[in-house]
Design an enzyme around this catalytic site. Structure first.
Site, PDB file in Angstrom:
ATOM      1  N   SER A 289       0.570  -1.588   0.366  1.00 36.65           N
ATOM      2  CA  SER A 289      -0.151  -0.389  -0.371  1.00 36.65           C
ATOM      3  C   SER A 289       0.564   1.049  -0.456  1.00 36.65           C
ATOM      4  O   SER A 289       1.700   1.287  -1.124  1.00 36.65           O
ATOM      5  CB  SER A 289      -0.996  -0.178   1.605  1.00 36.65           C
ATOM      6  OG  SER A 289      -2.206   0.640   0.764  1.00 36.65           O
TER       7      SER A 289
ATOM      8  N   ASP B 118      -8.342  -6.317  -5.229  1.00 41.46           N
ATOM      9  CA  ASP B 118      -7.596  -5.268  -4.506  1.00 41.46           C
ATOM     10  C   ASP B 118      -9.017  -4.820  -4.644  1.00 41.46           C
ATOM     11  O   ASP B 118      -8.801  -3.728  -5.870  1.00 41.46           O
ATOM     12  CB  ASP B 118      -6.482  -4.676  -4.830  1.00 41.46           C
ATOM     13  CG  ASP B 118      -5.836  -4.032  -3.761  1.00 41.46           C
ATOM     14  OD1 ASP B 118      -6.889  -2.369  -3.067  1.00 41.46           O
ATOM     15  OD2 ASP B 118      -4.515  -3.609  -3.544  1.00 41.46           O
TER      16      ASP B 118
ATOM     17  N   HIS C 260      -6.436  -5.955  -0.796  1.00 37.58           N
ATOM     18  CA  HIS C 260      -5.728  -5.540  -0.901  1.00 37.58           C
ATOM     19  C   HIS C 260      -4.162  -5.888   0.596  1.00 37.58           C
ATOM     20  O   HIS C 260      -4.675  -5.714   1.657  1.00 37.58           O
ATOM     21  CB  HIS C 260      -5.988  -4.043  -0.182  1.00 37.58           C
ATOM     22  CG  HIS C 260      -4.258  -2.844  -0.409  1.00 37.58           C
ATOM     23  ND1 HIS C 260      -4.118  -2.739  -1.288  1.00 37.58           N
ATOM     24  CD2 HIS C 260      -4.758  -1.799   1.043  1.00 37.58           C
ATOM     25  CE1 HIS C 260      -3.698  -1.412  -0.943  1.00 37.58           C
ATOM     26  NE2 HIS C 260      -3.747  -0.827   0.053  1.00 37.58           N
TER      27      HIS C 260
END
Length: 533
Positions: A190, A405, A442
């Site tokens: 991320s 994601d 994610h």
């Protein structure tokens, strides 16, 4: 925003001016030579009694506030924890195994807007000396308010703090062990993936190997896309109880596109899904979407455009929407509040770009306001495809993203890799590999095989290059063996104690896992990597 170059920033660490050094490696050597105060530590781990001596390590603009031995717990070995502050605002931690060290250094990237030092125990459990920082401000991970009206803080967060702490940590490592780390690695997902790309692009000598997962490649444009998802949902909110029907519809349309109907969407990029199939034929209900909700979902999948139809960013891929409430649709009231799309975007818009009174969902103009983001691209975006410095350094980069994601769009990671490949040609595979994970949300979780050695994952085989992405990176750097596939594992109820539900190879893009035609579809041994059809 600061106009000073990265090497000038680095020279600020030194008591004297050494800004004429051309490469970060040379500067690191200078840093160690000038600032290292010898403690008579040997080349092997020094032991708990020597940890406190690191309190006497003198570094310009740095205060070491703690050097304490932390007892072993579970799979985390005993280690020396060194904490302090750089330039009074950047808090850092360096963790040094006291008894078993693999001679390597590992930097852990932080999520969101950082604001706290990330957990270092994963790296310690693997035998690494580790480090991380809060990137220069304090706050909850979606809160950027500490950077309001503070360009230097924004630059520190974007890339500068990571670079400086990496160099400082290497000095601490050498001070403790009496020898520098033999290899240096970075891993993050991320925002941590963005930090990884920043390092590769800007500070190419800092690390020998880098894993960038679910990377926020270009934050400014991603925030426009996050804003778009919330605007689409304004007045067309989708409540959580409709999500199962959405998931069922995309699975029916997309599952078999990879040639195998197995409850897992391997190639959502091959699926031309039309949300209209879920339009309510009669009264509204949990198994259908109203026309407004259909339009909202279509916009989310398509991505933002301006009034002239110009595409401003990619959209999301269809499939496995179970985590939509967390990332996009929220609780089904007030657009997508409090989804991460809204929280991160709103914080960026109000505290970094437009000011605290800006109504990010209602006031953003897709024709005019993207221009307001341009000044922030220089420091906030990690979209450069010029990786020549990292390649020359001999560095290796592994990218990964989940196909499911719903935070960092998988198509953007594919697009970035293809851009890198276009710039570097066939040689790209010599130093960059991409792995697209079917059914991965994610960074972690999701209905697909979602365990492969990423940070925070449990149950994988540590340092096994086939089952552990960090192990794959280490082997690539140390032995020159590039990863061609990773074996990802799905545990029953995502609990390693309950046993394995499915394994699946994840092949280096653009190859895909192809079923051999016999045996269980839950066994990786029955798949081979082949060119995508």
């Amino acid at each position: 925003m600061s106009s000073r170059g990265p090497l000038q920033h680095l020279s600020d660490l030194l008591p004297g001016h050494v800004g004429s050094s051309k490469r970060a490696g040379t500067l690191l050597a200078s840093l160690a030579a000038v600032l290292f105060i010898p403690f008579g530590l040997g080349a092997t781990p020094a032991g708990a009694a020597d940890c406190s001596k690191l309190l006497g390590l003198k570094l310009k603009d740095t205060v070491i506030t703690e050097a304490t031995v932390i007892a072993a717990k579970n799979d985390v070995p005993e280690y020396c924890r060194v904490q302090g502050g750089l330039e009074t605002v950047i808090l850092f931690e360096v963790a040094l195994p006291t008894k078993i060290w693999n001679s390597k250094f590992f930097y852990v990237g932080g999520g969101g807007y950082n604001g706290s030092i990330p957990e270092l125990t994963d790296a310690l459990a693997r035998g690494y000396a580790a480090a991380g920082s809060d990137t220069g401000h304090r706050g909850f991970h979606w809160d950027a308010s500490a950077m309001y009206n503070n360009p230097q803080s924004q630059v520190n967060y974007a890339h500068r703090a990571t670079h400086l702490v990496a160099l400082l940590a290497k000095v601490v490592v050498k001070a403790y062990y009496g020898t520098p780390a033999r290899r240096s690695y970075f891993c993050g997902c991320s925002n941590g993936g963005k930090m990884a790309l920043m390092e590769v692009q800007r500070y190419s000598d800092d690390f020998d190997g880098v894993v960038a997962g679910g990377a926020v490649v270009d934050r400014t444009k991603a925030m426009v896309m996050f804003d778009w998802t919330q605007r689409a949902l304004l007045g067309s909110e989708i409540p959580p109880y409709k999500i199962p029907a959405m998931k069922k519809a995309t699975l029916a349309a997309c599952d078999a596109k990879d040639g195998l109907a197995d409850g897992l969407i391997d190639r959502p990029d091959k699926c031309d899904f039309d949300p209209k199939v879920l339009t309510c034929a009669g009264a509204d209900g949990p198994d259908c979407l109203t026309p407004k909700q259909v339009t909202a979902w279509q916009k989310i999948l398509n991505g933002p455009v301006n009034s002239a139809g110009k595409r401003l960013y990619v959209g999301y891929s269809p499939g496995h929407e179970d985590d939509y409430p967390y990332y996009i649709t929220g609780v089904g009231t007030m657009h997508g509040y409090p989804s991460s799309n809204f929280m991160y975007m709103d914080s960026f818009m109000r505290w970094i770009v437009f000011g605290p009174k800006f109504d990010s969902v209602r006031d953003f103009d897709y024709d005019k306001n993207p221009e307001s983001m341009i000044p922030f691209e220089k420091d906030q975006d990690a979209d450069s495809t010029d990786l020549s410095g990292f390649k020359a350094h001999g560095g290796k980069l592994i990218l990964y993203n989940g196909w499911a994601d719903h935070s960092t769009p998988p198509l953007r990671t594919v697009q970035y890799y293809n851009d890198v490949r276009q710039k570097n040609g066939e040689a790209t595979g010599d130093f960059v590999r991409l792995f697209m994970m079917p059914g991965l949300y994610h960074c972690n979780g999701g209905p697909g095989p979602n365990t492969f050695g990423g940070l925070g994952q449990k149950g994988y085989k540590k340092n096994d290059p086939e089952n552990d992405i960090i192990g794959a990176l280490d082997r690539w750097v140390d032995q020159g063996i590039a990863p061609t596939k990773l074996i990802a594992t799905k545990f029953k109820d995502d609990d390693p104690r309950q046993g394995i539900a499915r394994t699946r190879p994840v092949c280096a893009y653009p190859q895909v896992a192809t079923f051999k035609g016999s045996g269980s579809v839950d066994d990786a041994a029955n798949f081979v990597c082949a060119s995508s059809k």
